[in-house]
Design a protein around this motif. Structure first.
Motif, short mmCIF file in Angstrom:
data_model
loop_
_atom_site.label_atom_id
_atom_site.label_comp_id
_atom_site.label_asym_id
_atom_site.label_seq_id
_atom_site.Cartn_x
_atom_site.Cartn_y
_atom_site.Cartn_z
N ASP A 96 0.93 -1.18 0.12
CA ASP A 96 0.04 0.02 0.14
C ASP A 96 1.07 1.34 -0.01
O ASP A 96 1.28 1.98 1.02
CB ASP A 96 -0.88 0.19 1.27
CG ASP A 96 -1.76 1.22 1.43
OD1 ASP A 96 -2.08 1.83 0.25
OD2 ASP A 96 -2.55 1.40 2.26
N THR A 101 -4.15 3.51 -0.01
CA THR A 101 -5.34 2.74 0.06
C THR A 101 -6.10 2.86 1.32
O THR A 101 -7.31 3.01 1.54
CB THR A 101 -5.13 1.27 -0.63
OG1 THR A 101 -4.61 1.38 -1.75
CG2 THR A 101 -6.49 0.39 -0.19
N TRP A 102 -5.22 2.48 2.48
CA TRP A 102 -5.53 2.56 3.61
C TRP A 102 -6.31 3.89 4.18
O TRP A 102 -7.30 4.06 4.81
CB TRP A 102 -4.65 2.10 4.73
CG TRP A 102 -5.00 1.91 6.16
CD1 TRP A 102 -5.98 0.94 6.51
CD2 TRP A 102 -4.76 2.63 7.41
NE1 TRP A 102 -6.01 1.00 7.99
CE2 TRP A 102 -5.36 2.07 8.53
CE3 TRP A 102 -4.09 3.92 7.53
CZ2 TRP A 102 -5.07 2.56 9.73
CZ3 TRP A 102 -3.93 4.44 8.84
CH2 TRP A 102 -4.51 3.49 9.78
N SER A 104 -7.63 6.36 1.92
CA SER A 104 -8.33 6.73 1.02
C SER A 104 -7.91 7.98 0.49
O SER A 104 -8.66 8.92 0.09
CB SER A 104 -9.70 6.87 1.37
OG SER A 104 -10.48 5.52 1.96
N LYS A 168 -2.58 -0.89 12.22
CA LYS A 168 -1.80 -1.49 11.37
C LYS A 168 -0.68 -2.26 11.85
O LYS A 168 -0.22 -3.10 11.53
CB LYS A 168 -1.47 -0.48 10.18
CG LYS A 168 -2.43 -0.02 9.32
CD LYS A 168 -1.96 1.06 8.21
CE LYS A 168 -1.39 0.19 7.10
NZ LYS A 168 -0.68 1.03 6.06
N LYS A 255 -16.59 4.18 3.98
CA LYS A 255 -15.92 3.46 2.88
C LYS A 255 -14.56 3.36 2.94
O LYS A 255 -13.64 2.63 2.18
CB LYS A 255 -16.30 4.27 1.35
CG LYS A 255 -17.55 3.96 0.66
CD LYS A 255 -17.68 4.97 -0.41
CE LYS A 255 -19.07 4.60 -1.04
NZ LYS A 255 -19.19 5.34 -2.25
N SER A 256 -14.10 4.10 4.19
CA SER A 256 -12.57 3.96 4.52
C SER A 256 -11.95 2.77 5.36
O SER A 256 -12.84 2.71 6.46
CB SER A 256 -12.19 5.38 5.18
OG SER A 256 -12.56 6.46 4.23
N GLN A 257 -11.24 2.24 4.77
CA GLN A 257 -10.40 1.26 5.76
C GLN A 257 -9.84 1.67 7.18
O GLN A 257 -9.86 0.82 8.06
CB GLN A 257 -9.24 0.15 5.00
CG GLN A 257 -8.73 -0.98 5.73
CD GLN A 257 -9.67 -1.88 5.82
OE1 GLN A 257 -10.62 -2.12 4.64
NE2 GLN A 257 -10.03 -2.38 7.11
N TRP A 258 -9.23 2.87 7.08
CA TRP A 258 -8.76 3.21 8.41
C TRP A 258 -9.77 3.53 9.32
O TRP A 258 -9.51 3.10 10.40
CB TRP A 258 -8.00 4.58 8.25
CG TRP A 258 -8.78 5.78 7.92
CD1 TRP A 258 -9.01 6.04 6.56
CD2 TRP A 258 -9.64 6.77 8.75
NE1 TRP A 258 -10.03 7.23 6.52
CE2 TRP A 258 -10.34 7.52 7.95
CE3 TRP A 258 -9.80 6.82 10.20
CZ2 TRP A 258 -11.21 8.70 8.40
CZ3 TRP A 258 -10.48 7.58 10.57
CH2 TRP A 258 -11.11 8.65 9.77
N ALA A 260 -12.76 1.72 9.43
CA ALA A 260 -13.06 0.46 10.09
C ALA A 260 -12.40 -0.06 10.86
O ALA A 260 -12.48 -0.63 12.03
CB ALA A 260 -13.46 -0.33 8.64
N ASP A 261 -10.84 -0.28 10.67
CA ASP A 261 -9.94 -0.49 11.55
C ASP A 261 -9.78 -0.05 12.86
O ASP A 261 -9.76 -0.54 14.00
CB ASP A 261 -8.58 -0.49 10.85
CG ASP A 261 -8.26 -1.48 9.60
OD1 ASP A 261 -9.28 -2.29 9.45
OD2 ASP A 261 -7.33 -1.25 8.85
#
Length: 305
Positions: A96, A101-102, A104, A168, A255-258, A260-261
């Protein structure tokens, strides 16, 4: 005698740039891709042609610091220097890149020509700058140091500390890494510090001591790390959009991975259930304010075009 440099302070959300003068000048960080032509103008304002740069050195690979790399490299043939960890991933197009990506966020490809390690010395012909590996905010974050002058990137600011990517890396590990970086800089006893955002710091030793104490407290309450990071990333996104409606912000968060994490790993809640508390906290803390029907950051900023 302190080294000769020019500090180009940019408005949020873009990152500052610093020109290290000499017969082989070096530019530290290039801001957003949309700042690239402005960066060229800034260089010309101090009688420096981009073609005369020895290289651009990135404190780390996030888009607000490295976004202009591609433009300068393609148009002017400028070499890029970065820490080996990030450099190898970029050159191999592996993983990444830029955490893009993480987060966005965008990432515009470039080639790293000079792989930097802890202890390397960069010579501008006027001054010699020590490369210091300072991971914590990003895996390959570096700082530069010369005769009391610290170029700190995003390790510490005049009014804040670096947000951490604990989902992460792991909360305790990330804090330990960041504390190690802060302690390493403190041992240098800098007299002035230029960070990646905001004004210069005339009392960096105090700011580093404050950062250490803050991280140590956060280690006992991981949720504070999560709130600090999520509020900054979300506010940053609102800056990029020059204000957002609440539905647009909610859609972005989900929509963002950060997001959600942090929701799952730090707050033990689903992203759907974390959305409203996130917006409530952004408003409660004053990070965002309402202007008509849009949410805006409360601090001054200039949205990229």
């Amino acid at each position: 005698m302190p080294p000769s440099l020019t500090f180009f302070q940019r408005p949020f959300p873009s990152a500052n740039s610093i020109l290290l003068h000499g017969t082989q000048p070096i530019l530290i960080d290039t801001g957003f891709r949309t700042d690239a032509k402005r960066t060229v103008d800034l260089l010309h304002s101090v009688n420096t042609d981009p073609r005369d740069l020895q290289m651009v050195v990135n404190t780390h690979w996030h888009c607000d610091h490295a976004g202009g790399n591609s433009y300068l490299q393609t148009k002017y043939g400028v070499s890029i220097g970065a820490h080996t960890i990030e450099a190898r991933r970029i050159n191999n197009k592996e993983g990444d890149l830029g955490d893009a990506t993480w987060l966005s966020q965008p990432f515009v490809m470039y080639e790293v020509n000079k792989l930097l390690e802890e202890g390397d010395v960069l010579d501008t012909g006027d001054s010699q700058w020590q490369v210091i590996a300072t991971p914590g905010h990003a895996i390959g974050h570096i700082c530069l140091f010369c005769d009391g002058v610290l170029i700190a990137g995003d390790t510490v600011h005049s009014d804040d500390v670096a947000w951490l990517q604990t989902p992460k890396i792991g909360t305790q590990k990330n804090i330990e890494i960041m504390l190690g970086s802060v302690e390493k800089l403190a041992t240098l006893k800098p007299t002035v510090s230029y960070s990646g955002h905001g004004a210069l710091t005339e009392h960096p030793q105090k700011r580093l001591d404050d950062a250490r104490r803050r991280y140590e407290k956060w280690a006992q309450v991981p949720e504070k790390i999560g709130w600090h990071a999520t509020k900054r990333i979300a506010t940053y996104e609102v800056m990029l959009h020059n204000g957002m409606t609440q539905p647009a912000l909610e859609n972005y968060l989900l929509k963002s991975q950060w997001f959600a994490d942090y929701a799952r790993d730090t707050f033990n809640i689903t992203p759907e259930d974390f959305t409203q508390p996130m917006i409530d906290e952004l408003l409660r803390s004053g990070a965002l304010v309402w202007q008509n029907d849009l949410l805006y950051p409360s601090m001054p900023f200039t949205a990229p075009k």
